[in-house]
Design an enzyme around this catalytic site. Structure first.
Site, short mmCIF file in Angstrom:
data_model
loop_
_atom_site.label_atom_id
_atom_site.label_comp_id
_atom_site.label_asym_id
_atom_site.label_seq_id
_atom_site.Cartn_x
_atom_site.Cartn_y
_atom_site.Cartn_z
N ARG A 1 0.83 -1.21 0.00
CA ARG A 1 0.00 0.00 0.00
C ARG A 1 0.87 1.26 0.00
O ARG A 1 0.57 2.24 0.70
CB ARG A 1 -0.95 0.02 1.19
CG ARG A 1 -1.95 -1.10 1.24
CD ARG A 1 -2.93 -1.03 0.06
NE ARG A 1 -4.06 -1.93 0.24
CZ ARG A 1 -4.11 -3.18 -0.23
NH1 ARG A 1 -3.09 -3.69 -0.90
NH2 ARG A 1 -5.20 -3.91 -0.05
N SER B 1 -10.89 -0.99 2.86
CA SER B 1 -10.19 -1.08 4.15
C SER B 1 -9.85 0.31 4.65
O SER B 1 -9.22 1.08 3.92
CB SER B 1 -8.87 -1.84 3.98
OG SER B 1 -9.09 -3.11 3.46
N GLU C 1 -5.56 3.65 5.86
CA GLU C 1 -5.12 3.36 4.50
C GLU C 1 -5.53 4.46 3.53
O GLU C 1 -4.72 4.88 2.71
CB GLU C 1 -5.69 2.01 4.08
CG GLU C 1 -5.06 1.47 2.84
CD GLU C 1 -6.02 0.63 2.04
OE1 GLU C 1 -7.09 1.13 1.65
OE2 GLU C 1 -5.69 -0.53 1.79
N1 EPU Z 1 -10.92 -10.80 9.83
C1 EPU Z 1 -11.65 -10.80 10.97
N2 EPU Z 1 -12.78 -10.05 11.03
C2 EPU Z 1 -13.20 -9.30 9.99
C3 EPU Z 1 -12.46 -9.30 8.79
C4 EPU Z 1 -11.30 -10.05 8.72
O1 EPU Z 1 -11.31 -11.45 11.95
O2 EPU Z 1 -14.25 -8.63 10.11
C5 EPU Z 1 -9.70 -11.63 9.78
C6 EPU Z 1 -9.97 -13.07 9.41
O3 EPU Z 1 -9.12 -13.85 10.19
C7 EPU Z 1 -9.52 -13.16 7.97
C8 EPU Z 1 -8.38 -12.16 7.94
O4 EPU Z 1 -8.80 -11.12 8.82
O5 EPU Z 1 -9.09 -14.44 7.67
C9 EPU Z 1 -8.09 -11.58 6.58
O6 EPU Z 1 -9.29 -10.99 6.05
P1 EPU Z 1 -9.40 -10.67 4.49
O7 EPU Z 1 -9.10 -11.87 3.68
O8 EPU Z 1 -10.69 -9.99 4.25
O9 EPU Z 1 -8.18 -9.67 4.24
P2 EPU Z 1 -7.74 -8.32 4.96
O10 EPU Z 1 -6.31 -8.48 5.35
O11 EPU Z 1 -8.70 -7.90 6.02
C10 EPU Z 1 -6.80 -7.31 2.73
C11 EPU Z 1 -6.88 -6.00 2.00
C12 EPU Z 1 -8.17 -5.89 1.21
C13 EPU Z 1 -8.27 -7.10 0.25
C14 EPU Z 1 -8.20 -8.38 1.06
C15 EPU Z 1 -8.19 -9.61 0.20
C16 EPU Z 1 -5.57 -4.45 3.34
C17 EPU Z 1 -5.60 -3.25 4.24
N3 EPU Z 1 -6.76 -4.89 2.92
O12 EPU Z 1 -7.83 -7.28 3.74
O13 EPU Z 1 -8.11 -4.71 0.43
O14 EPU Z 1 -9.50 -7.06 -0.48
O15 EPU Z 1 -6.97 -8.39 1.83
O16 EPU Z 1 -6.96 -9.69 -0.44
O17 EPU Z 1 -4.49 -4.95 3.04
C18 EPU Z 1 -8.64 -2.40 0.44
O18 EPU Z 1 -7.42 -2.20 0.38
O19 EPU Z 1 -9.47 -1.46 0.46
C19 EPU Z 1 -9.12 -3.77 0.51
C20 EPU Z 1 -10.41 -4.06 0.64
#
Ligand code: EPU
Length: 348
Positions: free
Chosen positions: A167, A244, A340
């Site tokens: 990012r 995010s 972010e």
């Molecule tokens: N999780 C929770 N509660 C929640 C959401 C997530 O506990 O409400 C935990 C779960 O353990 C889950 C883990 O977080 O397994 C990862 O969640 P997710 O796969 O949704 O990924 P993220 O790390 O929360 C990142 C990006 C997203 C992108 C997803 C999928 C960042 C800041 N965000 O989210 O990007 O869509 O991975 O690759 O790195 C964005 O940048 O706006 C965005 C949506």
């Protein structure tokens, strides 16, 4: 007549996906690279602070915007070379990101499919090096063309000059300096698809694609990613949000190990050497914020990393909620989380 229009004290309410009320002292809608050069050479505007706006999907207006807001809308995808398996594309900054993804997967190119359905414009994509489901845009960028406000030149920055990180890029670090006008991508038809992120294989299976026996087409992967995203993330067309709101924090591995002793279910990933990454969504959910609402500012009940505007929340109210969320994560886990999206009109 120049290829831009200018308005004073223009409303920005419909210009960001958070849909908060704000005004720009001066709003310029620019429809071509020539229009942009004319505007920036104009003696009345050349020295003004400028905010560049694409689809407004990664910013929060926390107050009115002084100076110039430049909304870039020039679209266009052009194939510069196509050697069969490999092609170079030039895409103008105002093209919608997801339209580019659809265009490229429809032609059998692998690369962008894991980033299907990310809101925003192509010109914004290198700034925070958008990424999802195991891919980041920087991997596919060969060159970024940008107007340099320090020298008043249009420059071509090679991949290595862009300093892409999680990012992050040089464009994010010096937002006043660069105005991205076009991005050149290198894509290929042979690259194996990336299916390892949780849920991707299962979603393909649900679509009837047997990944053990066939290599899914990029269009099928894009469709699976779109379904996954739609099931996990609130749709900005239906409820104001900027994806995010926080980055996943990087912390020392030793601290991550100690935290995992106290919270065995805590996800820790990207554990490489001295650094480990935590899931901000998990930290926020475990402070009890998921689905929280104060007036019209809230934390999504679908994904704890996403702050939402239920209707008439102001940017300041959303920012205030973000600060309360970050403070509680720090209090409970001792970890700092940082926004972010770009916050305009206030500092974090
Ligand atoms: N999780 C929770 N509660 C929640 C959401 C997530 O506990 O409400 C935990 C779960 O353990 C889950 C883990 O977080 O397994 C990862 O969640 P997710 O796969 O949704 O990924 P993220 O790390 O929360 C990142 C990006 C997203 C992108 C997803 C999928 C960042 C800041 N965000 O989210 O990007 O869509 O991975 O690759 O790195 C964005 O940048 O706006 C965005 C949506």
């Amino acid at each position: 007549m120049s290829d831009y229009t200018l308005r004073r004290h223009a409303p920005l309410d419909a210009r960001s996906t958070f849909r908060v009320q704000a005004r720009a002292e001066l709003l310029a809608d620019v429809r071509s690279a020539t229009g942009l050069a004319d505007l920036l050479a104009h003696p009345d505007y050349a020295a003004l602070p400028a905010l560049i706006l694409g689809e407004g999907s990664n910013l929060l207006f926390a107050g009115h915007v002084e100076g110039l807001v430049i909304a870039l809308s020039m679209p266009g995808i052009r194939v510069l070379s196509d050697g069969g398996n490999r092609a170079t594309l030039r895409v103008e900054a105002g093209e919608r990101w997801d339209d580019l993804v659809r265009w490229s997967v429809a032609r059998g190119f692998h690369g962008l499919e894991n980033m299907a359905l990310i809101p925003g414009s192509v010109g914004a994509s290198p700034i925070q090096n958008i990424g999802a489901y195991g891919s980041e845009v920087g991997e596919f960028i060969d060159t970024v063309e940008a107007f340099d406000r320090q020298t008043f030149d249009v420059v071509r920055l090679a991949h290595a000059d862009c300093a892409f990180g999680y990012r992050d890029s040089i464009f994010k670090r010096s937002p006043e300096r660069w105005i991205i006008t076009a991005v050149e991508f290198v894509l290929d038809r042979q690259r194996p698809p990336r299916l390892d992120y949780a849920g991707v294989r299962e979603t393909l299976a649900g679509m009837g694609v047997d990944v053990e026996r066939e290599i899914p087409r990029p269009s099928q992967v894009a469709e699976a990613i779109s379904r996954l995203r739609s099931s996990k993330l609130p749709n900005p067309v239906l409820i104001g949000n900027a994806g995010s709101f926080f980055k996943n924090p990087s912390i020392a591995s030793s601290v991550a190990d100690a935290l995992r002793n106290d919270f065995p279910a805590m996800p820790v990933f990207g554990h490489s050497g001295d650094e480990a990454k935590l899931s901000a969504g998990w930290l926020i959910e475990h402070c009890g914020w998921k689905g929280f609402r104060d007036g019209d500012a809230g934390v999504s009940d679908m994904h704890a990393l996403v702050l939402v505007n239920h209707g008439r929340a102001s940017g300041e109210q959303i920012l205030d909620l973000a600060r309360r969320v970050a403070a509680s994560v720090h209090e409970r886990f001792g970890v700092h989380i940082e926004p972010e999206p770009r916050i305009v009109g206030a500092t974090w």
